[in-house]
Every structure is written in C-alpha cells, then in structure tokens.
Design a protein around this motif. Structure first.
Motif, PDB file in Angstrom:
ATOM      1  N   UNK A  46       1.092  -1.047  -0.303  1.00 44.19           N
ATOM      2  CA  UNK A  46      -0.100   0.551  -0.195  1.00 44.19           C
ATOM      3  C   UNK A  46       0.903   1.113  -0.442  1.00 44.19           C
ATOM      4  N   UNK A  47       1.963   0.955   0.930  1.00 44.82           N
ATOM      5  CA  UNK A  47       3.305   2.203   1.360  1.00 44.82           C
ATOM      6  C   UNK A  47       3.908   2.777  -0.888  1.00 44.82           C
ATOM      7  N   UNK A  48       4.170   1.539  -1.094  1.00 44.88           N
ATOM      8  CA  UNK A  48       5.081   1.733  -2.222  1.00 44.88           C
ATOM      9  C   UNK A  48       3.604   2.587  -2.853  1.00 44.88           C
ATOM     10  N   UNK A  49       2.927   1.857  -3.252  1.00 41.87           N
ATOM     11  CA  UNK A  49       1.414   2.400  -4.364  1.00 41.87           C
ATOM     12  C   UNK A  49       1.323   3.874  -4.054  1.00 41.87           C
ATOM     13  N   UNK A  50       1.051   4.313  -2.970  1.00 44.93           N
ATOM     14  CA  UNK A  50       1.088   5.469  -2.739  1.00 44.93           C
ATOM     15  C   UNK A  50       2.252   6.131  -2.873  1.00 44.93           C
ATOM     16  N   UNK A  51       3.355   5.614  -2.328  1.00 45.44           N
ATOM     17  CA  UNK A  51       4.699   6.928  -3.110  1.00 45.44           C
ATOM     18  C   UNK A  51       4.855   6.991  -4.429  1.00 45.44           C
ATOM     19  N   UNK A  52       4.611   5.608  -4.936  1.00 43.77           N
ATOM     20  CA  UNK A  52       5.015   5.757  -6.820  1.00 43.77           C
ATOM     21  C   UNK A  52       3.669   6.061  -7.313  1.00 43.77           C
ATOM     22  N   UNK A  53       2.363   6.552  -7.272  1.00 51.21           N
ATOM     23  CA  UNK A  53       1.241   7.261  -7.893  1.00 51.21           C
ATOM     24  C   UNK A  53       0.624   8.420  -6.749  1.00 51.21           C
ATOM     25  N   UNK A  54       1.592   8.916  -5.804  1.00 51.86           N
ATOM     26  CA  UNK A  54       0.941  10.202  -5.236  1.00 51.86           C
ATOM     27  C   UNK A  54       0.357  11.263  -6.523  1.00 51.86           C
ATOM     28  N   UNK A  55       0.294  11.432  -6.988  1.00 54.07           N
ATOM     29  CA  UNK A  55       0.444  12.875  -8.357  1.00 54.07           C
ATOM     30  C   UNK A  55      -1.256  12.989  -8.446  1.00 54.07           C
ATOM     31  N   UNK A  56      -1.917  11.094  -8.573  1.00 53.61           N
ATOM     32  CA  UNK A  56      -3.223  10.829  -8.463  1.00 53.61           C
ATOM     33  C   UNK A  56      -4.114  10.719  -7.365  1.00 53.61           C
ATOM     34  N   UNK A  57      -3.582  11.817  -6.299  1.00 52.70           N
ATOM     35  CA  UNK A  57      -4.492  11.204  -5.254  1.00 52.70           C
ATOM     36  C   UNK A  57      -4.896  12.487  -5.498  1.00 52.70           C
ATOM     37  N   UNK A  58      -6.410  13.556  -5.046  1.00 53.66           N
ATOM     38  CA  UNK A  58      -6.116  14.415  -4.969  1.00 53.66           C
ATOM     39  C   UNK A  58      -6.170  15.305  -3.384  1.00 53.66           C
ATOM     40  N   UNK A  59      -6.085  16.352  -3.474  1.00 53.79           N
ATOM     41  CA  UNK A  59      -5.724  17.724  -2.741  1.00 53.79           C
ATOM     42  C   UNK A  59      -6.989  18.238  -1.727  1.00 53.79           C
TER      43      UNK A  59
END
Length: 137
Positions: A46-59
């Motif tokens: 989960x952590x690796x997925x977020x670190x690799x794709x953090x730009x795809x998550x909205x602020x």
C-alpha cells in the motif's frame, strides 16, 4: 477497499504530495512518511503504491479553520513523537503542511514554530487551538 480505508489513503497521499511536490524532500522527511505509514497500519505494498502514484490522489480542502487546527495538532503530535525527523526538519515539514492546508503563507513559519513549542510543552488540543488562534497575542 472500503470508504474509511480510501479516506486515510487519500489523506496520507496528500501528505506525500505536499512533502514531495517541490522535489526537495529530505531523507528524514521520507523516513518520517514511512514511519507514519507504519503507524497507520499500511502494508508495504500500500505504501509503495501511494509513493509511486501520489500525484494521482487529490488534495482535499479542509473546510473549516477548526478542522485545520485539529489536523495541525495531530500532525505536530506525530512529528514530535517520531525520531526519524528532528530539529529544523520538523519545522520545515510542518511549514510545508501548513501551506498545503491553507494557512496564510506569511504566517506559516510562526505557526509551525509555535506548534512545536506548544506540543513539546504538553499542550492538549484545546490549548493548542487557542494558542495558534491567538498567536499574535
């Protein structure tokens, strides 16, 4: 993934996005994010997925000043309890978060400094909110 899990992933990804967006995140800040993920019970995938794709998550915008202060309290508490980020790096990271949360940019250095001092002094949530709200008094 359930709704609660999506919410914390989005919030964590928001912290990652704010930390990483300027491209100058320190190794200590990255280490702190890793420790935070562990505290949140995230798996390494989960952590690796977020670190690799953090730009795809909205602020997500924090709708009220009270909620901003409550979130700042929690973040300050976490950063002050963690050994992976210390001293000026704590303040620097909290300044990034403060700007990302929508605090006035000119006030963020003072807010971050006061937040750390209040947390180190043992302030509870109510004292913290009052102290930051009345920072100029």
């Amino acid at each position: 993934m359930n709704t609660e899990q999506n919410k914390y992933h989005n919030e964590f990804a928001g912290l990652v996005k704010i930390t990483m967006r300027d491209g100058d995140a320190s190794e200590s800040e990255k280490g702190f994010l890793s420790h935070l993920a562990t505290k949140l019970g995230m798996s390494s995938s989960e952590y690796d997925g977020i670190m690799e794709n953090y730009l795809s998550y909205p602020l997500e915008t924090i709708p009220t000043n009270k909620m901003k202060l409550e979130n700042l309290y929690t973040l300050t508490q976490l950063v002050c309890e963690d050994d992976s980020i210390t001293g000026n790096e704590q303040k620097s990271w909290l300044e990034r978060m403060g700007k990302g949360m929508g605090f006035a940019h000119q006030n963020v250095p003072y807010i971050a400094d006061k937040s750390i001092k209040m947390m180190q002094g043992g302030a509870d949530l109510d004292a913290f909110v009052d102290g930051i709200t009345n920072i100029n008094q």
